[in-house]
Design a protein around this motif. Sequence first.
Motif, mmCIF file in Angstrom:
data_model
loop_
_atom_site.group_PDB
_atom_site.id
_atom_site.type_symbol
_atom_site.label_atom_id
_atom_site.label_comp_id
_atom_site.label_asym_id
_atom_site.label_seq_id
_atom_site.Cartn_x
_atom_site.Cartn_y
_atom_site.Cartn_z
ATOM 1 N N ARG A 119 0.842 -1.196 0.000
ATOM 2 C CA ARG A 119 0.000 0.000 0.000
ATOM 3 C C ARG A 119 0.879 1.249 0.000
ATOM 4 N NH1 ARG A 119 -5.563 -1.261 -0.725
ATOM 5 N NH2 ARG A 119 -5.859 -3.367 0.147
ATOM 6 N N ARG A 120 0.497 2.222 -0.798
ATOM 7 C CA ARG A 120 1.231 3.478 -0.838
ATOM 8 C C ARG A 120 1.071 4.225 0.479
ATOM 9 N NH1 ARG A 120 -0.675 6.864 -5.571
ATOM 10 N NH2 ARG A 120 0.153 5.004 -6.600
ATOM 11 N N THR A 121 2.161 4.787 0.964
ATOM 12 C CA THR A 121 2.093 5.592 2.182
ATOM 13 C C THR A 121 1.472 6.955 1.895
ATOM 14 O OG1 THR A 121 3.384 6.531 3.994
ATOM 15 C CG2 THR A 121 4.389 6.577 1.837
ATOM 16 N N GLY A 122 1.042 7.633 2.947
ATOM 17 C CA GLY A 122 0.573 9.004 2.826
ATOM 18 C C GLY A 122 1.379 9.946 3.693
ATOM 19 N N ALA A 123 2.582 9.490 4.113
ATOM 20 C CA ALA A 123 3.310 10.195 5.168
ATOM 21 C C ALA A 123 4.514 11.002 4.714
ATOM 22 C CB ALA A 123 3.773 9.183 6.216
ATOM 23 N N GLN A 152 2.893 13.277 -3.223
ATOM 24 C CA GLN A 152 2.665 12.012 -3.920
ATOM 25 C C GLN A 152 3.937 11.446 -4.546
ATOM 26 O OE1 GLN A 152 0.068 9.910 -3.917
ATOM 27 N NE2 GLN A 152 -0.727 11.325 -2.378
ATOM 28 N N THR A 153 4.806 12.323 -5.028
ATOM 29 C CA THR A 153 6.067 11.832 -5.594
ATOM 30 C C THR A 153 6.894 11.112 -4.537
ATOM 31 O OG1 THR A 153 6.120 13.616 -7.222
ATOM 32 C CG2 THR A 153 8.209 12.511 -6.743
ATOM 33 N N TYR A 205 12.402 16.238 1.996
ATOM 34 C CA TYR A 205 11.260 17.053 2.402
ATOM 35 C C TYR A 205 11.676 17.912 3.589
ATOM 36 C CZ TYR A 205 6.403 18.333 3.326
ATOM 37 O OH TYR A 205 5.227 19.031 3.490
ATOM 38 N N ALA A 206 11.266 19.166 3.600
ATOM 39 C CA ALA A 206 11.685 20.113 4.639
ATOM 40 C C ALA A 206 10.923 19.858 5.932
ATOM 41 C CB ALA A 206 11.457 21.546 4.174
ATOM 42 N N THR A 207 11.523 19.101 6.827
ATOM 43 C CA THR A 207 10.909 18.748 8.105
ATOM 44 C C THR A 207 11.989 18.328 9.089
ATOM 45 O OG1 THR A 207 9.387 17.193 9.204
ATOM 46 C CG2 THR A 207 10.556 16.385 7.276
ATOM 47 N N ALA A 208 11.682 18.396 10.371
ATOM 48 C CA ALA A 208 12.615 17.915 11.395
ATOM 49 C C ALA A 208 12.493 16.401 11.591
ATOM 50 C CB ALA A 208 12.343 18.616 12.727
#
Length: 249
Positions: free
Chosen positions: A87-91, A95-96, A147-150
């Motif tokens: 299953r594709r993640t959503g996290a 989408q890429t 992705y810009a996140t901590a």
Amino acid sequence: MRLVTRAQLGWPASAAPLQATTKGVKVHYEGTAVSTRLLTDHAACIAEWKAIRASHLANTTENYSDIAYNYGACPHGYLLEGRGLGRRTGANGNQTLNKAHYAIVGLVGDEGLTEPTGPMLGAIRDGIELLREDGAGDEIEGHRDGYATACPGGPLYAWVQKGAPRPIKEDDVALTADDINKVAIATVNHLLGGGGALENSDVDRIVKAIGARPATLTDAQVQALATNPALAESIAEKVAVKLAARLAN
């Protein structure tokens, strides 16, 4: 592996999009405060996992089809099924990125419970290997990679950068006297700021001071000790604590 399935959680089959392969897996954390109660109460881990799914399903902005992660990992070493296999993640942020990697979250955050336990790291590794058996590639990254996140926070990301090694239980490693000598030398040299090698008499004194008990080490354990920096670091830290206490007397 200690797997808690969707059926055991009382959840139906995931409605997330099907996806058979990815480049690998991205590791996440919750990014919010997580209660330290999870360390002593596994029921709290299950409640946390269910609360994450409920929150995601209620998020009309993201419009999640299910909990965002393929799996979660709790401090007690349980792998918690989310979207699961295929299953594709959503996290991962968009989408890429979601198509590129599956996602596993450790139940730690930026306040309260912030340090992953050894069993949690083992469960994340279980999830990575389970996903690899079902089509995931070899890449292991943090959410912040791309992705810009901590996320996944400092401790988890440091582990990812080391290659996400599987923790080895202390009881699984029985060190020989020679192994203990080598660790003691490395530890003392570190404490002395990179001093030279110790004399044999010094090594003997150190081994006696830390109460070392020679035992048998299997070939596999010798290899693990030689190639696993996290394990060597863990052993060195334990020796350092004992040395600091004993050699101060």
